[in-house]
Design an enzyme around this catalytic site. Structure first.
Site, PDB file in Angstrom:
ATOM      1  N   GLU A  82      10.064  -7.569  15.349  1.00 57.88           N
ATOM      2  CA  GLU A  82       8.955  -7.046  16.287  1.00 57.88           C
ATOM      3  C   GLU A  82       8.089  -5.788  15.661  1.00 57.88           C
ATOM      4  O   GLU A  82       7.764  -5.075  16.548  1.00 57.88           O
ATOM      5  CB  GLU A  82       9.506  -6.820  17.648  1.00 57.88           C
ATOM      6  N   HIS A 101      11.588   0.333  21.586  1.00 57.66           N
ATOM      7  CA  HIS A 101      11.821  -0.941  22.042  1.00 57.66           C
ATOM      8  C   HIS A 101      13.086  -1.159  22.293  1.00 57.66           C
ATOM      9  O   HIS A 101      13.907  -1.391  21.417  1.00 57.66           O
ATOM     10  CB  HIS A 101      11.147  -2.259  21.143  1.00 57.66           C
ATOM     11  N   HIS A 103      16.298  -3.403  25.312  1.00 55.41           N
ATOM     12  CA  HIS A 103      16.691  -4.469  26.109  1.00 55.41           C
ATOM     13  C   HIS A 103      17.425  -3.812  27.394  1.00 55.41           C
ATOM     14  O   HIS A 103      18.397  -4.641  27.269  1.00 55.41           O
ATOM     15  CB  HIS A 103      17.013  -5.705  25.498  1.00 55.41           C
ATOM     16  N   HIS A 169      12.591  -9.777  29.158  1.00 54.53           N
ATOM     17  CA  HIS A 169      12.891  -9.310  27.646  1.00 54.53           C
ATOM     18  C   HIS A 169      13.508  -7.819  27.510  1.00 54.53           C
ATOM     19  O   HIS A 169      14.445  -7.702  26.804  1.00 54.53           O
ATOM     20  CB  HIS A 169      11.617  -9.566  26.884  1.00 54.53           C
TER      21      HIS A 169
END
Length: 244
Positions: A82, A101, A103, A169
């Site tokens: 990503e 980023h 989760h 996500h």
């Protein structure tokens, strides 16, 4: 690639990864942090030949890529799938220097309820309240953001907000520094945990009273980010996880 170049910045990103793992926002090898260190160069958490997960990120796991996506990594290292997510957010403004980023399970669960994160808490976490008041958007796709088209869609959903939730996500957080981006992610996770716990108890929490907002000031970056960051570094040190 000269590993001792950008040593301080590499250590900063590596400890950021460890903080996210220590606080439960990432698990095993998933998630990444990036930092723009020049007009063209980005440091990002990569997977290396001794991959053991984000909690055990090493300085050598933080490698250089170009803002245009090109890279020449040492043997055994690979950029995150990503990477386009980071590059797209960093490219939106020179003021944005870091992207997280992650989760967080509570954030993922909240996206699955179909309810937005709202300003249901006040002094408990004022930065989270402030972000929720302005609105924390959601990107509707739960797919990997591994190409420029999906990254552009996510950035469009994000708009001017510093954090965007990713349905089923996780989240993407941005900041003028690694510290700011990480603490924003932590604050959104804190809000998601609280709102989800109330929903799980069978109640629908209401937004805080507008009359309280005048006594919920912005205490400034040094308080909101600096003090909090040092706490998390101390917590890592206590657990023997800090990279000094």
């Amino acid at each position: 690639m000269v590993v001792d170049e950008w040593t301080h910045e590499r250590r900063l990103v590596a400890n950021a990864c460890r903080i996210l793992a220590h606080r439960g926002l990432v698990d095993d090898i998933l998630g990444h942090v990036s930092l723009r260190v020049s007009d063209t160069t980005v440091l990002i958490r990569c997977r290396g030949p001794r991959e053991r997960g984000l909690k055990f990120t090493e300085i050598t796991d933080i490698q250089e890529v170009s803002l245009d996506g090109s890279h020449d990594l040492p043997d055994g290292y690979s950029a995150p799938n990503e990477l386009p997510l980071h590059l797209a957010v960093l490219s939106t403004s020179p003021k944005i220097r870091s992207v997280v980023h992650a989760h967080p399970p509570a954030v993922v669960a909240m996206t699955l309820t179909g309810q937005r994160l709202r300003p249901v808490i006040g002094a408990f976490n004022m930065p989270a309240m402030a972000m929720a008041t302005l609105g924390i958007p959601t990107y509707s796709s739960s797919a990997l953001i591994r190409n420029s088209s999906r990254a552009a869609e996510m950035v469009a959903a994000m708009g001017a907000a510093p954090v965007v939730l990713l349905h089923g996500h996780g989240l993407t957080a941005s900041g003028a520094s690694v510290q700011e981006a990480v603490v924003r992610a932590l604050n959104v996770d804190s809000l998601a945990r609280m709102q989800l716990s109330v929903l799980s108890a069978g109640f629908a929490p209401e937004d805080i009273d507008d009359g309280d907002r005048s006594d919920l000031p912005d205490l400034g970056s040094e308080f909101n980010d600096g003090h909090v960051w040092r706490f998390h570094l101390a917590a890592l040190e206590h657990e023997g996880l800090l990279i000094p």
